[in-house]
Design a protein around this motif. Sequence first.
Motif, PDB file in Angstrom:
ATOM      1  N   MET A 168      -5.743  -2.601   4.879  1.00 28.53           N
ATOM      2  CA  MET A 168      -5.154  -1.883   3.744  1.00 28.53           C
ATOM      3  C   MET A 168      -4.871  -2.841   2.582  1.00 28.53           C
ATOM      4  SD  MET A 168      -5.221   1.156   4.939  1.00 28.53           S
ATOM      5  CE  MET A 168      -4.306   2.056   3.692  1.00 28.53           C
ATOM      6  N   CYS A 173      -7.201   0.185  -1.107  1.00 32.13           N
ATOM      7  CA  CYS A 173      -6.309   1.302  -1.442  1.00 32.13           C
ATOM      8  C   CYS A 173      -6.641   1.887  -2.809  1.00 32.13           C
ATOM      9  CB  CYS A 173      -4.850   0.848  -1.407  1.00 32.13           C
ATOM     10  SG  CYS A 173      -4.238   0.412   0.238  1.00 32.13           S
ATOM     11  N   SER A 174      -6.993   1.023  -3.752  1.00 32.82           N
ATOM     12  CA  SER A 174      -7.357   1.475  -5.100  1.00 32.82           C
ATOM     13  C   SER A 174      -8.630   2.323  -5.060  1.00 32.82           C
ATOM     14  CB  SER A 174      -7.560   0.284  -6.031  1.00 32.82           C
ATOM     15  OG  SER A 174      -6.375  -0.473  -6.133  1.00 32.82           O
ATOM     16  N   ILE A 219      -4.382  10.196   3.033  1.00 32.10           N
ATOM     17  CA  ILE A 219      -4.538   8.738   3.053  1.00 32.10           C
ATOM     18  C   ILE A 219      -3.238   8.062   3.465  1.00 32.10           C
ATOM     19  CG2 ILE A 219      -4.962   6.708   1.608  1.00 32.10           C
ATOM     20  CD1 ILE A 219      -6.860   8.355  -0.044  1.00 32.10           C
ATOM     21  N   ASP A 265      -2.339   5.339   6.374  1.00 34.24           N
ATOM     22  CA  ASP A 265      -1.610   4.104   6.072  1.00 34.24           C
ATOM     23  C   ASP A 265      -0.470   3.906   7.064  1.00 34.24           C
ATOM     24  OD1 ASP A 265      -0.651   1.882   4.192  1.00 34.24           O
ATOM     25  OD2 ASP A 265       1.085   3.226   4.219  1.00 34.24           O
ATOM     26  N   PRO A 311       0.796  -1.228   0.000  1.00 25.52           N
ATOM     27  CA  PRO A 311       0.000   0.000   0.000  1.00 25.52           C
ATOM     28  C   PRO A 311       0.830   1.280   0.000  1.00 25.52           C
ATOM     29  CG  PRO A 311      -0.957  -1.592   1.504  1.00 25.52           C
ATOM     30  CD  PRO A 311       0.338  -2.177   1.031  1.00 25.52           C
ATOM     31  N   THR A 322      -7.812   5.751  -3.516  1.00 27.68           N
ATOM     32  CA  THR A 322      -7.087   6.587  -4.470  1.00 27.68           C
ATOM     33  C   THR A 322      -8.012   7.099  -5.568  1.00 27.68           C
ATOM     34  OG1 THR A 322      -5.097   5.257  -4.059  1.00 27.68           O
ATOM     35  CG2 THR A 322      -5.092   6.671  -6.003  1.00 27.68           C
ATOM     36  N   PHE A 327       0.646   4.111  -3.053  1.00 27.22           N
ATOM     37  CA  PHE A 327       0.352   5.536  -2.894  1.00 27.22           C
ATOM     38  C   PHE A 327       1.507   6.392  -3.403  1.00 27.22           C
ATOM     39  CE2 PHE A 327      -2.282   3.964   0.870  1.00 27.22           C
ATOM     40  CZ  PHE A 327      -3.460   3.998   0.152  1.00 27.22           C
TER      41      PHE A 327
END
Length: 309
Positions: free
Chosen positions: A136, A141-142, A117, A121, A58, A145, A62
Amino acid sequence: MSSSNQTLVTYFILSGISNVPELQLPIFLVVLLTYLVTLWGNMTIFLLVCLDRHLHTPMYFFLCNLSILDMSSSTITMHRIFFSFLTGDTTISFFACLAQMYIFASLTTDELLLLTIMSYDRYMAICSPLRYHTVMSLKFCSKLTAICWAIGFIQVLPLVVMLSSITCFKSIEINHFFCDIMPLIALPCGDISALELFNFVNGLILAVLPFFLTFIPYIFIVNAILKIRSSTGRRKTFYTCSSHLTVIILLYTSLVCQYLQPGSTTSKASSKLYSLFNTAAVPLLNPLIYSLKNKDVKEALKRRRRLLS
């Protein structure tokens, strides 16, 4: 163009970084070098994360998105400096100006939200390590985002619509090297309180709020670090989030210096310098901070070199 002349505006004139002719070439060369190194650094991070399976986590997912944002925001602003220097044309069409303002403002918002974000994390990784990989997940996470990108490109649309309907401007010269929000909304004739109010509320929601939401997790992170008895353990734990914290401080400091300036001529000149730092230097420093301070990135670089040798 005077305020009494209410003909339809089809273009603006960008004043550039400096009006001193002797400084044009040095500025162009410095900006060009900075831009090329920015592309190289962020593209390196992007490719490393995509190609190295050890970085398929993750945090680096990012970071990959952050590199895309940095390359995009730098390109959307720097290309005007290159174009004006090479052609001598300092004009930009009305709708191209709105498009540049829209994309840059959207990317800036995306970056602020992404850093928020990333702070959560780091919070999950340090304060809830047993639940980290469950919560996570790549899918989660996708989604986060994607929401950040969507919010960034939606939130500026009302301001663009408001500006696109204006035909009377006090001047067609924008005292900047690209079409930024603050110099642009100061140009319409008459009452601009609606534009200023929207920009203020928008900034409050999408800049000030992320600022607090970004730093709140660090209260819990610092508390967790202080509970670690071993000094080596404390240093190692803090090291895992030091790069992200450095990037946050760097970005928010540059934004405060850029936008919270009084309206004097001197302040406008310094605001352009802060803006240049934010659009050129910050995207350059981000990959350097993560690569120089990050053991995983350095090891990934070594693995790539071995494969290519």
